[in-house]
Scaffold this active site. Structure first.
Site, PDB file in Angstrom:
ATOM      1  CG  ASP A 132      -2.152   0.809   1.089  1.00  0.00           C
ATOM      2  OD1 ASP A 132      -2.062   1.902   0.511  1.00  0.00           O
ATOM      3  OD2 ASP A 132      -3.218   0.369   1.554  1.00  0.00           O
TER       4      ASP A 132
ATOM      5  CB  THR B 192      -6.529   1.813  -0.437  1.00  0.00           C
ATOM      6  OG1 THR B 192      -5.410   2.559   0.047  1.00  0.00           O
ATOM      7  CG2 THR B 192      -6.399   0.365   0.007  1.00  0.00           C
TER       8      THR B 192
ATOM      9  CG  ASP C  54     -12.326  -3.031   5.991  1.00  0.00           C
ATOM     10  OD1 ASP C  54     -11.843  -2.275   5.134  1.00  0.00           O
ATOM     11  OD2 ASP C  54     -13.128  -2.639   6.870  1.00  0.00           O
ATOM     12  NE  ARG C  55      -9.314   1.341   1.792  1.00  0.00           N
ATOM     13  CZ  ARG C  55      -9.189   1.907   2.990  1.00  0.00           C
ATOM     14  NH1 ARG C  55     -10.023   1.568   3.968  1.00  0.00           N
ATOM     15  NH2 ARG C  55      -8.241   2.801   3.224  1.00  0.00           N
TER      16      ARG C  55
ATOM     17  CG  HIS D 238      -1.858   8.513   4.402  1.00  0.00           C
ATOM     18  ND1 HIS D 238      -2.278   9.459   3.487  1.00  0.00           N
ATOM     19  CD2 HIS D 238      -2.358   7.331   3.971  1.00  0.00           C
ATOM     20  CE1 HIS D 238      -2.999   8.875   2.546  1.00  0.00           C
ATOM     21  NE2 HIS D 238      -3.058   7.580   2.822  1.00  0.00           N
TER      22      HIS D 238
ATOM     23  CG  HIS E 236      -2.326   4.384  -3.686  1.00  0.00           C
ATOM     24  ND1 HIS E 236      -1.455   4.933  -2.758  1.00  0.00           N
ATOM     25  CD2 HIS E 236      -3.284   3.761  -2.955  1.00  0.00           C
ATOM     26  CE1 HIS E 236      -1.884   4.675  -1.536  1.00  0.00           C
ATOM     27  NE2 HIS E 236      -2.982   3.948  -1.628  1.00  0.00           N
TER      28      HIS E 236
END
Length: 546
Positions: free
Chosen positions: A38, A79, A162-163, A310, A354
């Site tokens: 990620d 994401t 979760d996603r 982030h 990404h």
């Protein structure tokens, strides 16, 4: 003699008939492993390479096939959208996942990509398991593999988010697991997949590894003075954990966890990646992946890299340390796969959902154009526009993900022309500082953009779900606090990611040709000799396949 020759000829024909089938079946791996990191920029492979070991990223680059100019070809680069696009071989225009959250113009509220109240949490009594992939309207390569094997073979999705576990695993997965932080600190699932956690998951949760990882401060893996690829540790461009005075090493995790939602702080440190690796290994053993006559699929996503990025930004010592530690986690995972599944029996790909921009405030400090857009100020600007042209400040229903949703009921009530309202807002929005492009939904539907930023915008536009006016900000212009960074654009800092294939059926080498993230699924489909996902728009990368 003649009879013997005929028998010999028949025998040879029989052997020749069977040989290709055996060879063809031989190409299929016992296990496919998808690794998604990620927020990984491509340049992390290069920037930190001198400090990487030989058995993690470097092993993949040395023995696998690296695509050096691979990009996302749509906006927005978030994401959920990234994970979906990787596994479906298409973009939001077809698969329907247009963000992590987005405004549902039918329900008149913001929704989350995998929330599904039809299902309950498996693992505890909380609500974080009320999830499913139903909003993804196309199939995934994981679905196609299950279909091709008459629902045999196992598909497991694993991620802290979760996603990132649910969407790659697809609609037909045997299981998806994600981390429930807060007061729980457990891997959980949904009744979409099962009624009870398997014994191996319960055993893993009972090991309390999360507490073990949170019992130690986060310090640098190596001497911080050797982290010369990063900016100074103490700077004004990074956010702190709650309870910290400065965003500097060491981060006292044992004493910070209480103020940072307890177990949830594990998501935001490199130990979250190690924790994910531990669970992936447990899944391989617990589910006997790669041991049957069918091909299994393990989709693993490393989420902690995104949380660190982030908070601290892409030039921070924290992000450098995170990737040096992740390199070791990957080396451990690869070695484990060699032992448990067998080197030569599995195929693996590694990519990212990404990338991310440099912190805009840092870029501005070194005189590179960058900026911030404040949502409330922008909305007030647009309200003045609609008041000026149409005598109403109620024509905008929602602004999110750089999309404007119009209040069609109000437009009809005032007997206004919808197309004129949308075009007027687009024409005026372009005058706002920080906005680079503004186009209407009608333009997306009636114009074919074949390249550039508007092509990416069009690939991410879904007629059913997207807004009425779509916006593109200037480069490195974001809606975010001034400390830390984000992603979502169609610029190269967000779209350029690694894609490395490795293992059974894969050549060794690299390519500088431009490829797209949606090419992963059809390429793997070709390798596995199965049908492409049903919304696929990608192409097979033939040069990587043996």
């Amino acid at each position: 003699m003649k009879k013997n020759l005929i028998l010999l000829f028949a025998f040879l024909l029989t052997i020749m008939a069977f040989k290709p089938a055996t060879k063809k079946n031989d190409k299929k791996p016992k296990l496919v492993v998808g690794v998604v990191i990620d927020q990984m920029r491509y340049d992390y492979l290069i920037r930190f390479s001198k400090k990487y070991g030989n058995d993690g990223f470097k092993r993949l680059l040395r023995e696998g096939f690296s695509l050096e100019n691979a990009h996302y070809n749509y906006i927005p680069t978030y994401t959920a959208v990234g994970h979906t696009s990787i596994y479906t071989g298409t973009t939001p225009i077809n698969h329907g996942i247009i963000g992590n959250h987005w405004y549902d113009k039918y329900l008149k509220k913001s929704i989350y990509c995998v929330t599904d109240k039809n299902y309950k949490t498996v693992g505890n009594n909380g609500m974080d398991g009320e999830k499913s992939p139903y909003r993804m309207v196309t199939s995934t390569i994981t679905d196609q593999l299950r279909l091709a094997q008459n629902m045999n073979g196992k598909t497991i999705g694993i991620a802290i988010k979760d996603r990132s576990a649910i969407l790659p695993a697809g609609h037909t997965a045997n299981a998806a697991y994600w981390f429930d932080g807060g007061k729980n600190g457990q891997w959980i699932s949904s009744t979409f997949y099962m009624d009870n956690l398997p014994k191996w998951v319960k055993r893993f949760n009972n090991l309390k590894k999360a507490d073990e990882y949170l019992s130690k401060p986060w310090n640098t893996l190596y001497d911080i003075n050797t982290y010369t690829e990063s900016i100074a540790d103490d700077n004004n461009f990074e956010a702190t954990f709650k309870g910290e005075a400065k965003p500097v090493f060491p981060h006292d995790i044992p004493n910070l966890r209480a103020k940072n939602n307890n177990y949830s702080i594990l998501k935001a440190i490199p130990a979250g990646n190690s924790f994910t690796t531990d669970f992936a290994k447990a899944a391989i053993i617990g589910e006997n992946l790669g041991k049957s006559n069918y091909t299994d699929f393990l989709a693993v996503s490393y989420s902690s890299t995104d949380y660190v990025g982030h908070q601290f930004g892409v030039a921070s010592k924290e992000i450098e340390d995170t990737y040096l530690r992740l390199d070791k986690d990957l080396a451990s995972l690869f070695k484990f796969l060699d032992t448990e599944v067998g080197k030569g029996n599995y195929t693996l790909f590694l990519t990212a959902d990404h990338a991310a921009t440099e912190v805009p405030s840092y870029l501005k400090s070194v005189k590179i154009p960058a900026g911030y857009i404040k949502p409330v100020k922008f909305l007030n600007f647009l309200k003045k526009v609609t008041n000026n042209y149409f005598k109403s400040d109620e024509l905008i229903e929602n602004i999110s993900n750089f999309q404007i949703f119009l209040n069609k009921e109000k437009i009809n009530e005032l007997k206004l022309d919808y197309e004129k309202v949308a075009q007027t807002i687009a024409n005026e929005a372009i005058n706002y500082k920080g906005i680079y492009k503004a186009v209407t939904a009608k333009t997306m539907q009636n114009t074919n953009f074949t390249n550039g930023i508007l092509n990416s915008l069009q690939n991410g536009y879904n007629q059913k779900y997207s807004g009425d006016v779509l916006l593109v900000p200037n480069p490195s212009t974001i809606v975010y606090p001034k400390k830390g960074t984000t992603h979502g654009s169609g610029y190269s800092y967000d779209t350029h990611v690694p894609i490395i294939f490795y293992g059974k059926g894969i050549k060794q080498g690299s390519s500088k040709r431009k490829y797209e993230i949606i090419d992963i699924a059809p390429t793997l489909s070709n390798l596995l000799q199965i049908e492409f996902p049903n919304g696929n728009t990608g192409k097979v990368i033939h040069e990587i396949l043996n």
